[in-house]
Design an enzyme around this catalytic site. Structure first.
Site, PDB file in Angstrom:
ATOM      1  N   LYS A 171       1.129  -1.381   0.107  1.00  0.00           N
ATOM      2  CA  LYS A 171      -0.630  -0.200  -0.416  1.00  0.00           C
ATOM      3  C   LYS A 171       0.613   1.349  -0.342  1.00  0.00           C
ATOM      4  O   LYS A 171       0.853   2.507  -1.214  1.00  0.00           O
ATOM      5  CB  LYS A 171      -1.230  -0.366   0.837  1.00  0.00           C
ATOM      6  N   LYS A 246      -0.458  11.602   4.779  1.00  0.00           N
ATOM      7  CA  LYS A 246      -0.173  10.870   5.798  1.00  0.00           C
ATOM      8  C   LYS A 246       0.704   9.516   4.932  1.00  0.00           C
ATOM      9  O   LYS A 246       1.664   8.840   5.284  1.00  0.00           O
ATOM     10  CB  LYS A 246      -1.311  10.173   6.268  1.00  0.00           C
TER      11      LYS A 246
HETATM   12  P1  NAD Z   1     -12.401   8.682   8.912  1.00  0.00           P
HETATM   13  O1  NAD Z   1     -11.468  10.037   9.572  1.00  0.00           O
HETATM   14  O2  NAD Z   1     -13.428   8.829   8.384  1.00  0.00           O
HETATM   15  O3  NAD Z   1     -12.478   7.180   9.855  1.00  0.00           O
HETATM   16  C1  NAD Z   1     -12.267   6.676  11.098  1.00  0.00           C
HETATM   17  C2  NAD Z   1     -12.936   6.961  11.854  1.00  0.00           C
HETATM   18  O4  NAD Z   1     -11.901   6.084  12.975  1.00  0.00           O
HETATM   19  C3  NAD Z   1     -13.453   7.646  12.665  1.00  0.00           C
HETATM   20  O5  NAD Z   1     -14.931   7.546  12.409  1.00  0.00           O
HETATM   21  C4  NAD Z   1     -13.085   8.188  13.820  1.00  0.00           C
HETATM   22  O6  NAD Z   1     -14.004   8.693  14.826  1.00  0.00           O
HETATM   23  C5  NAD Z   1     -13.107   6.309  14.628  1.00  0.00           C
HETATM   24  N1  NAD Z   1     -11.659   6.831  15.451  1.00  0.00           N
HETATM   25  C6  NAD Z   1     -10.823   7.165  15.528  1.00  0.00           C
HETATM   26  N2  NAD Z   1      -9.954   6.125  16.611  1.00  0.00           N
HETATM   27  C7  NAD Z   1     -11.251   5.539  17.422  1.00  0.00           C
HETATM   28  C8  NAD Z   1     -10.874   4.512  18.210  1.00  0.00           C
HETATM   29  N3  NAD Z   1      -9.993   4.116  19.163  1.00  0.00           N
HETATM   30  N4  NAD Z   1     -11.678   3.692  18.570  1.00  0.00           N
HETATM   31  C9  NAD Z   1     -12.786   3.343  17.537  1.00  0.00           C
HETATM   32  N5  NAD Z   1     -13.414   4.655  16.528  1.00  0.00           N
HETATM   33  C10 NAD Z   1     -11.908   5.883  16.643  1.00  0.00           C
HETATM   34  O7  NAD Z   1     -10.999   8.205   8.311  1.00  0.00           O
HETATM   35  P2  NAD Z   1     -11.605   7.532   7.066  1.00  0.00           P
HETATM   36  O8  NAD Z   1     -10.738   7.485   5.079  1.00  0.00           O
HETATM   37  O9  NAD Z   1     -12.567   5.809   6.887  1.00  0.00           O
HETATM   38  O10 NAD Z   1     -10.196   6.273   6.413  1.00  0.00           O
HETATM   39  C11 NAD Z   1      -9.766   4.904   7.309  1.00  0.00           C
HETATM   40  C12 NAD Z   1      -8.757   4.330   6.991  1.00  0.00           C
HETATM   41  O11 NAD Z   1      -8.506   4.007   5.459  1.00  0.00           O
HETATM   42  C13 NAD Z   1      -7.207   5.376   7.005  1.00  0.00           C
HETATM   43  O12 NAD Z   1      -6.058   4.631   7.182  1.00  0.00           O
HETATM   44  C14 NAD Z   1      -7.449   5.902   5.597  1.00  0.00           C
HETATM   45  O13 NAD Z   1      -5.678   5.920   5.320  1.00  0.00           O
HETATM   46  C15 NAD Z   1      -7.482   4.704   4.762  1.00  0.00           C
HETATM   47  N6  NAD Z   1      -8.465   4.738   3.732  1.00  0.00           N
HETATM   48  C16 NAD Z   1      -8.252   5.796   3.161  1.00  0.00           C
HETATM   49  C17 NAD Z   1      -9.771   6.310   2.287  1.00  0.00           C
HETATM   50  C18 NAD Z   1      -9.839   6.931   1.515  1.00  0.00           C
HETATM   51  O14 NAD Z   1     -10.506   7.464   0.610  1.00  0.00           O
HETATM   52  N7  NAD Z   1     -10.901   8.231   3.014  1.00  0.00           N
HETATM   53  C19 NAD Z   1      -8.698   5.658   1.011  1.00  0.00           C
HETATM   54  C20 NAD Z   1      -8.202   4.638   1.758  1.00  0.00           C
HETATM   55  C21 NAD Z   1      -7.767   4.218   2.646  1.00  0.00           C
END
Ligand code: NAD
Length: 299
Positions: A171, A246
């Protein structure tokens, strides 16, 4: 059909969990955010008061969290979540995190009698909603066999990369290529503008030439070329610049750990760092703003 705990019901995790329900699984969820919990409940997720309550008794535990530090704190700290997961369950971390933390999670899961995969994704929020994500999987093929039906509910492409942490490594490699390519595409449009070229004509040439890439097709950084691109919508995300920053920093961390210098990635990281400092969470294609003093059309 499985009982699946889903921790982190944000932009990605929420729709991924909804697809697991669509396929007949029971999903128990937890998120720190009330908004995410409410949206999850509306999609049929059994919301629990704590992450520990959600994972207790579940066959599969999926984490989709912002970064490795949060995952480490939640899972691996004293009184961490691992001790609440039943022996023999499958733990799938789909967050994008650093390789070192991922390997640490695998080791702790193994000593706790759990099966573990790192399975970060590509495909963005649209892919999460459509259930068409690509999973890059690290861990044993036996564990992947156990997890495959669950992953297939959320994705179309499942690629077994290798041992623990190798999904995160793949990734990271993909994201450093995406980030550096998009930075180069942006620099190209700066030069093209200074040379007086028409953006659409250039786009038509590049997409039929050796410069063709997904960055220019899906994240064209100048407006008026690709219908509905973020550049056409004042850089409303899309894939937000802080996530790109990030991911590029994860690549630099991984390179540092193996004594490798990544000059292009360093340059792209600096550009994204400036973008995030100055403009916040615009789409990643807004990186052109950091290099476009002379490019009035995207200001
Ligand atoms: P997001 O911020 O929308 O979701 C993350 C969630 O985790 C939030 O709702 C937050 O409240 C929750 N959270 C944080 N700490 C927590 C804890 N201790 N216990 C429970 N919940 C907790 O982020 P996202 O866009 O959904 O991304 C999630 C992951 O996927 C990241 O690692 C990101 O890099 C990866 N990712 C994102 C995308 C994208 O397009 N958004 C694409 C590929 C990968």
């Amino acid at each position: 059909m499985s009982v699946i705990a889903f921790i982190g019901l944000g932009a990605m995790g929420g729709p991924m969990a909804a697809n697991l329900i669509r396929d007949g699984n029971t999903v128990r969820g937890f998120d720190l955010s009330k908004e995410a919990r409410d949206a999850g409940a509306a999609n049929g997720i059994e919301i629990h008061d704590t992450a520990a309550a959600a994972v207790r008794g579940s066959d599969v535990v999926i984490t989709m969290l912002p970064n490795g530090a949060i995952l480490d704190d939640l899972m691996l700290s004293k009184d961490g979540l691992l001790s609440s997961i039943k022996t023999g369950a499958v733990l799938i971390d789909s967050s994008s995190i650093d390789v070192a933390t991922s390997k640490k999670l695998h080791a702790a899961a193994k000593s706790g009698g759990l099966h573990c995969l790192d399975a970060p994704v590509s495909g963005g929020i649209a892919g999460a909603k459509a259930g068409s994500l690509t999973f890059m999987v690290g861990g044993s093929s036996e564990t992947l066999d156990l997890a495959r039906p669950v992953l297939e509910s959320m994705g179309h492409t499942i690629i077994h990369v290798g041992g623990p942490g190798s999904g995160q490594a793949a990734k990271t490699c993909n994201q450093m290529l995406f980030g550096t390519t998009l930075t180069a595409v942006s620099e190209m449009f700066v030069l093209a503008t200074a040379l007086g070229l028409d953006h659409e004509t250039l786009w038509n040439i590049v997409t039929q030439s050796t410069g063709d890439c997904r960055a220019i097709r899906n994240f064209c950084p100048v407006p008026g070329v690709v219908l509905n691109s973020a550049a056409d919508k004042e850089f409303s995300p899309g894939f937000a610049a802080p996530l790109m920053l990030k991911d590029l920093n994860l690549a630099l961390t991984a390179a540092d750990a193996v004594g490798q210098r990544l000059a292009l990635t360093e340059a792209a990281t600096n550009a994204y760092s400036t973008l995030v400092d100055e403009y916040g969470a615009l789409d990643c294609s807004a990186v052109i703003k950091t290099m476009s003093a002379q490019l009035e059309t995207v200001k």
